[in-house]
Scaffold this active site. Structure first.
Site, short mmCIF file in Angstrom:
data_model
loop_
_atom_site.label_atom_id
_atom_site.label_comp_id
_atom_site.label_asym_id
_atom_site.label_seq_id
_atom_site.Cartn_x
_atom_site.Cartn_y
_atom_site.Cartn_z
N GLU A 1 10.22 -29.87 -41.52
CA GLU A 1 11.02 -29.49 -40.36
C GLU A 1 12.21 -30.43 -40.20
O GLU A 1 12.16 -31.58 -40.65
CB GLU A 1 10.16 -29.61 -39.09
CG GLU A 1 9.83 -28.38 -38.34
CD GLU A 1 10.96 -27.52 -37.81
OE1 GLU A 1 12.12 -27.63 -38.27
OE2 GLU A 1 10.67 -26.71 -36.95
N ASP A 2 13.24 -29.95 -39.53
CA ASP A 2 14.36 -30.84 -39.21
C ASP A 2 14.02 -31.71 -38.01
O ASP A 2 14.25 -32.91 -38.00
CB ASP A 2 15.66 -30.04 -38.97
CG ASP A 2 15.52 -28.95 -37.91
OD1 ASP A 2 14.39 -28.68 -37.45
OD2 ASP A 2 16.55 -28.34 -37.56
N ASP B 1 10.72 -31.14 -31.32
CA ASP B 1 11.19 -31.44 -29.96
C ASP B 1 9.99 -31.28 -29.01
O ASP B 1 9.22 -32.22 -28.84
CB ASP B 1 12.35 -30.48 -29.65
CG ASP B 1 13.00 -30.70 -28.31
OD1 ASP B 1 12.65 -31.67 -27.62
OD2 ASP B 1 13.89 -29.90 -27.94
N ASP C 1 22.06 -27.81 -36.09
CA ASP C 1 23.28 -27.15 -35.61
C ASP C 1 23.43 -27.22 -34.10
O ASP C 1 22.48 -27.49 -33.38
CB ASP C 1 23.24 -25.66 -35.99
CG ASP C 1 22.24 -24.89 -35.13
OD1 ASP C 1 21.06 -25.30 -35.09
OD2 ASP C 1 22.64 -23.90 -34.49
N GLY D 1 17.21 -25.19 -40.20
CA GLY D 1 17.55 -26.60 -40.06
C GLY D 1 17.07 -27.54 -41.14
O GLY D 1 17.66 -28.60 -41.35
N ARG E 1 25.88 -28.00 -39.34
CA ARG E 1 24.78 -28.23 -40.29
C ARG E 1 25.25 -28.97 -41.53
O ARG E 1 24.48 -29.64 -42.21
CB ARG E 1 24.17 -26.89 -40.74
CG ARG E 1 23.51 -26.09 -39.63
CD ARG E 1 22.71 -24.95 -40.24
NE ARG E 1 22.35 -23.94 -39.27
CZ ARG E 1 21.28 -24.00 -38.47
NH1 ARG E 1 20.48 -25.03 -38.50
NH2 ARG E 1 21.02 -23.02 -37.63
N PHE F 1 20.38 -34.39 -27.39
CA PHE F 1 20.74 -33.30 -28.30
C PHE F 1 21.54 -33.86 -29.48
O PHE F 1 22.55 -34.53 -29.31
CB PHE F 1 21.56 -32.23 -27.57
CG PHE F 1 21.74 -31.02 -28.43
CD1 PHE F 1 20.73 -30.09 -28.57
CD2 PHE F 1 22.92 -30.83 -29.14
CE1 PHE F 1 20.88 -28.98 -29.39
CE2 PHE F 1 23.08 -29.73 -29.97
CZ PHE F 1 22.06 -28.80 -30.10
N VAL F 2 21.07 -33.57 -30.69
CA VAL F 2 21.70 -34.12 -31.90
C VAL F 2 22.09 -32.97 -32.85
O VAL F 2 21.56 -31.87 -32.75
CB VAL F 2 20.75 -35.09 -32.64
CG1 VAL F 2 20.54 -36.36 -31.82
CG2 VAL F 2 19.42 -34.44 -32.97
P1 IMP Z 1 10.52 -27.31 -30.52
O1 IMP Z 1 9.85 -25.99 -30.76
O2 IMP Z 1 10.83 -27.52 -29.04
O3 IMP Z 1 9.78 -28.50 -31.09
O4 IMP Z 1 11.95 -27.23 -31.19
C1 IMP Z 1 12.12 -27.25 -32.58
C2 IMP Z 1 13.41 -26.59 -33.00
O5 IMP Z 1 14.41 -26.67 -31.98
C3 IMP Z 1 14.00 -27.30 -34.19
O6 IMP Z 1 13.53 -26.76 -35.39
C4 IMP Z 1 15.49 -27.10 -34.00
O7 IMP Z 1 15.89 -25.87 -34.57
C5 IMP Z 1 15.67 -27.01 -32.52
N1 IMP Z 1 16.12 -28.29 -31.91
C6 IMP Z 1 15.38 -29.13 -31.13
N2 IMP Z 1 16.09 -30.19 -30.72
C7 IMP Z 1 17.32 -30.03 -31.29
C8 IMP Z 1 18.51 -30.85 -31.28
O8 IMP Z 1 18.59 -31.93 -30.66
N3 IMP Z 1 19.56 -30.36 -32.00
C9 IMP Z 1 19.53 -29.18 -32.69
N4 IMP Z 1 18.44 -28.41 -32.73
C10 IMP Z 1 17.34 -28.83 -32.04
#
Ligand code: IMP
Length: 190
Positions: free
Chosen positions: A108-109, A112, A168, A53, A174, A161-162
């Site tokens: 990071e992208d 979450d 993606d 991402g 992407r 969700f974005v």
């Molecule tokens: P975390 O481990 O819950 O913080 O999630 C991080 C990863 O989840 C990111 O690097 C993304 O790949 C994916 N992710 C989290 N939220 C979204 C979203 O809204 N759209 C797309 N990918 C997401």
């Protein structure tokens, strides 16, 4: 050909609407690049992009940095094809670079729940870098289950969700130059 910037898009059968425009993204990315430039004067940081991402954000961000710098990639498993986190993180590609005594900037992208970033930070810190900071394009503070310190955040967003600008939905979207949100605006995680 000009860059494709529609107001709504279809991705894997769902409708997404414009959430953060190309101009807004480019302005924040430039600001963060300038900030990193100032904060790392006299140092040579290594940017570590978290695949997949972060690749567009990393590419744009690095072009706003004028100090000497290097880059490498680290790859984790993603959400798979779902819109909510699986709650599991797996390493798919390790670093090639040596980061001992280096100033590391993890890029990071989106953060979450913070699960992925807490895993990455543990992995990086075990390699004895001189410092580690985190840069993220997006942060969903409402979803934070893991306590991670984020040093540079381009945008804080609600728990939605974005996609686009590297992010993606089931591997699509992407390539979009802007960030879009699912049109029904249902919370993406609980
Ligand atoms: P975390 O481990 O819950 O913080 O999630 C991080 C990863 O989840 C990111 O690097 C993304 O790949 C994916 N992710 C989290 N939220 C979204 C979203 O809204 N759209 C797309 N990918 C997401």
């Amino acid at each position: 050909m000009s860059i494709y910037t529609p107001d709504t898009i279809q991705c894997n059968g769902e409708t997404f609407k414009l959430f953060i425009s190309r101009d807004q993204i480019q302005q924040r990315v430039a600001e963060i690049g300038r900030q990193i430039d100032e904060d790392y004067q006299g140092k040579k940081p290594i940017f570590i992009g978290v695949l997949n991402g972060s690749f567009i954000f990393l590419a744009d961000l690095m072009r706003h940095v004028s100090i000497p710098c290097e880059m490498d990639f680290f790859k984790l498993s993603s959400y798979g094809d779902e819109k909510v986190s699986s709650g599991k993180v797996t390493k798919l590609k390790d670093l090639d670079a040596q980061i001992e005594n280096r100033h590391v900037l993890i890029v990071e992208d989106i953060v979450d729940t913070g699960l992925s970033m807490s895993y990455i930070l543990r992995q990086m810190k075990a390699l004895n870098p001189a410092s580690v900071k985190v840069v993220t394009l997006l942060h969903k503070p409402g979803a934070g289950k893991y306590d991670v310190k984020l040093d540079y955040v381009a945008f804080e967003i609600p728990t939605l969700f974005v996609l686009g600008y590297g992010l993606d939905y089931a591997q699509e979207g992407r390539n979009l130059a802007q960030i879009y949100v699912l049109d029904d605006t249902r919370p993406a995680s609980n």
